[in-house]
Design a protein around this motif. Structure first.
Motif, short mmCIF file in Angstrom:
data_model
loop_
_atom_site.label_atom_id
_atom_site.label_comp_id
_atom_site.label_asym_id
_atom_site.label_seq_id
_atom_site.Cartn_x
_atom_site.Cartn_y
_atom_site.Cartn_z
N ASN A 123 -14.94 12.47 5.52
CA ASN A 123 -13.85 12.09 6.06
C ASN A 123 -12.56 12.95 5.45
OD1 ASN A 123 -14.57 9.50 7.56
ND2 ASN A 123 -15.38 8.95 5.54
N ASP A 124 -11.64 13.08 6.55
CA ASP A 124 -10.37 13.99 6.07
C ASP A 124 -9.79 13.23 4.91
OD1 ASP A 124 -9.47 12.13 7.87
OD2 ASP A 124 -8.30 13.24 8.81
N PHE A 125 -9.62 12.19 4.92
CA PHE A 125 -9.17 11.14 3.54
C PHE A 125 -10.27 10.10 3.40
CE2 PHE A 125 -5.20 12.81 5.47
CZ PHE A 125 -4.75 13.32 4.45
N GLY A 126 -10.58 9.93 2.34
CA GLY A 126 -11.56 9.00 1.78
C GLY A 126 -10.96 7.43 1.85
N GLY A 127 -11.66 6.74 1.29
CA GLY A 127 -11.26 5.05 1.20
C GLY A 127 -11.34 4.96 -0.46
N ALA A 275 2.91 10.72 17.44
CA ALA A 275 2.41 11.45 18.59
C ALA A 275 1.62 10.66 19.58
CB ALA A 275 1.59 12.79 18.32
N PRO A 276 1.90 10.13 20.82
CA PRO A 276 1.25 9.26 21.45
C PRO A 276 -0.28 9.78 22.01
CG PRO A 276 3.57 9.45 22.34
CD PRO A 276 3.29 10.68 21.36
N LEU A 277 -1.14 8.94 21.78
CA LEU A 277 -2.47 9.44 22.29
C LEU A 277 -2.57 9.66 23.99
CD1 LEU A 277 -4.52 6.74 20.25
CD2 LEU A 277 -4.50 9.14 19.76
N ARG A 278 -3.42 10.40 24.24
CA ARG A 278 -3.54 10.58 25.84
C ARG A 278 -4.48 9.32 26.31
NH1 ARG A 278 -5.71 16.62 25.45
NH2 ARG A 278 -6.94 15.52 23.79
N ALA A 279 -4.30 9.20 27.72
CA ALA A 279 -5.37 7.99 28.01
C ALA A 279 -6.72 8.51 28.22
CB ALA A 279 -5.05 7.98 29.62
N PRO A 286 -6.30 9.86 14.76
CA PRO A 286 -5.27 10.78 14.21
C PRO A 286 -3.83 9.86 14.19
CG PRO A 286 -6.91 11.85 15.79
CD PRO A 286 -7.25 10.54 15.68
N LEU A 287 -3.79 9.01 15.38
CA LEU A 287 -2.77 8.26 15.21
C LEU A 287 -2.58 7.20 13.93
CD1 LEU A 287 -0.80 6.68 18.25
CD2 LEU A 287 -1.18 4.91 16.07
N LEU A 288 -3.87 6.68 13.47
CA LEU A 288 -3.69 5.82 12.25
C LEU A 288 -3.37 6.58 11.11
CD1 LEU A 288 -7.16 3.75 13.07
CD2 LEU A 288 -4.56 3.37 13.60
N THR A 289 -3.85 7.85 11.13
CA THR A 289 -3.57 8.74 9.66
C THR A 289 -2.26 9.05 9.72
OG1 THR A 289 -5.82 9.49 9.94
CG2 THR A 289 -4.36 10.68 8.76
N GLN A 290 -1.57 9.19 11.09
CA GLN A 290 0.11 9.44 11.07
C GLN A 290 0.76 8.28 10.33
OE1 GLN A 290 1.82 10.83 14.68
NE2 GLN A 290 -0.19 10.96 15.56
#
Length: 337
Positions: A123-127, A275-279, A286-290
């Motif tokens: 994962n790019d960032f762990g838990g 940054a809105p997700l595309r349909a 990616p949105l959550l990580t923002q």
């Protein structure tokens, strides 16, 4: 080096451990996101949200309640059992967890550590991983002391206490961890000692439930996704169970209305951050990580200060961003199926 504590010191301090945002706050954030969409129908997917409510036999207020309650319920999942290194007995909360403020072990899936890079799973960032914490407090250290050598329940997978003692209650490794092991790898050896366990990050939890929503369309399942507003709670991106974690949670719940933490003007400002997700996107991480990046960059003061006005400053940043994140997810959910 992290300090070790004796059992005599352990119990009173562990009693202060609590959820990130309180369950009530999780619910309010989701309801406020639905209300925001109702007040901003031309800039959100409100008409589709209203149609979605109707399709499910619900009014808009009832849909908001269902979604919010599901976000609330994630903290009550009975899906994570840790087993004693000696006894092999598996429990979903510690003995001192009977008090209402003590979270279950499932909460260890609710972090995204921005103080570290990629984790052992890829994962790019762990838990949450006690061994990798860069900030921590006595609650973190004492939990690791209490649970030293305890393993994640693997069903009848072979891990046990002394002399083969095995009190398995649920295959947390084969079910829960497997669900949250998205695009990554795991081995059971990672989960044999609590103090070194690399729990999967919360964005993977959100992605798992979002995949299930796309397949089923069920409102409750979509609501589970919104527990990821923990990413806007700075303790969950700096990653610690201590450092004013419990008192900050209580403060947000107590002052949510009085300090207008859900001010719609602030939510409108926060909307432009994402940054809105595309349909056609199926991965919401990616949105959550923002959201996680925002709380990590803006919110560290609440780990070190209990000053009311410091908390107001951060609360009026992270709560509107949490609401905006849910709005963005709802916008996508309404066009992605």
């Amino acid at each position: 080096m992290k300090k070790r504590y004796t059992l005599a010191l352990l119990l009173p301090l562990l009693a202060s451990k609590a959820h990130a945002f309180s369950q009530e706050t999780h619910k309010r954030i989701v309801i406020d996101a639905v209300n925001y969409m109702a007040q901003h129908p031309t800039t959100t997917q409100f008409s589709k949200l209203q149609a979605y409510a109707t399709q499910n036999g619900l009014t808009l207020d009832q849909l908001a309640e269902v979604l919010g309650q599901a976000a609330y319920d994630v903290d009550d999942f009975e899906d994570t059992f840790l087993c004693g290194a000696v006894t092999g007995n598996c429990v979903q909360a510690p003995l001192w967890g009977a008090a209402e403020s003590i979270v279950k072990y499932t909460s260890y899936w609710h972090f995204q550590n921005h103080t570290q890079g990629a984790d052992a799973h890829g994962n790019d960032f762990g838990g949450y991983n006690y061994d990798k914490l860069t900030v921590w407090g006595s609650v973190d250290t004492m939990a690791a002391t209490w649970l030293k050598g305890d393993h994640l329940d693997d069903g009848k997978g072979g891990q046990s206490g002394w002399f083969g003692a095995d009190g398995s209650k649920y295959n947390s490794y084969g079910i829960t961890e497997a669900h949250y092991r998205i695009d990554g790898t795991s081995s059971y050896s990672m989960y044999k000692d609590f103090e070194k366990i690399p729990f999967q990050p919360i964005d993977n939890l959100g992605q798992y439930w979002y995949q299930n929503y796309l397949a089923s369309g069920q409102p409750q399942i979509l609501g589970f996704v919104f527990h990821t507003t923990d990413l806007l709670q700075p303790h969950h991106t700096w990653t610690t169970s201590d450092l004013n974690h419990s008192s900050w949670e209580s403060w947000v719940k107590d002052y949510y209305d009085q300090e207008l933490l859900n001010d719609q003007a602030l939510v409108t400002e926060a909307m432009s951050y994402y940054a809105p997700l595309r349909a056609t996107d199926s991965d919401i991480r990616p949105l959550l990580t923002q959201g996680g990046s925002y709380s990590y960059a803006q919110g560290s003061i609440v780990l070190n200060s209990q000053d009311h006005y410091d908390r107001v400053q951060i609360g009026r940043q992270v709560i509107p961003h949490a609401i905006a994140m849910v709005v963005q997810l709802l916008n996508h959910a309404m066009v992605a199926r």
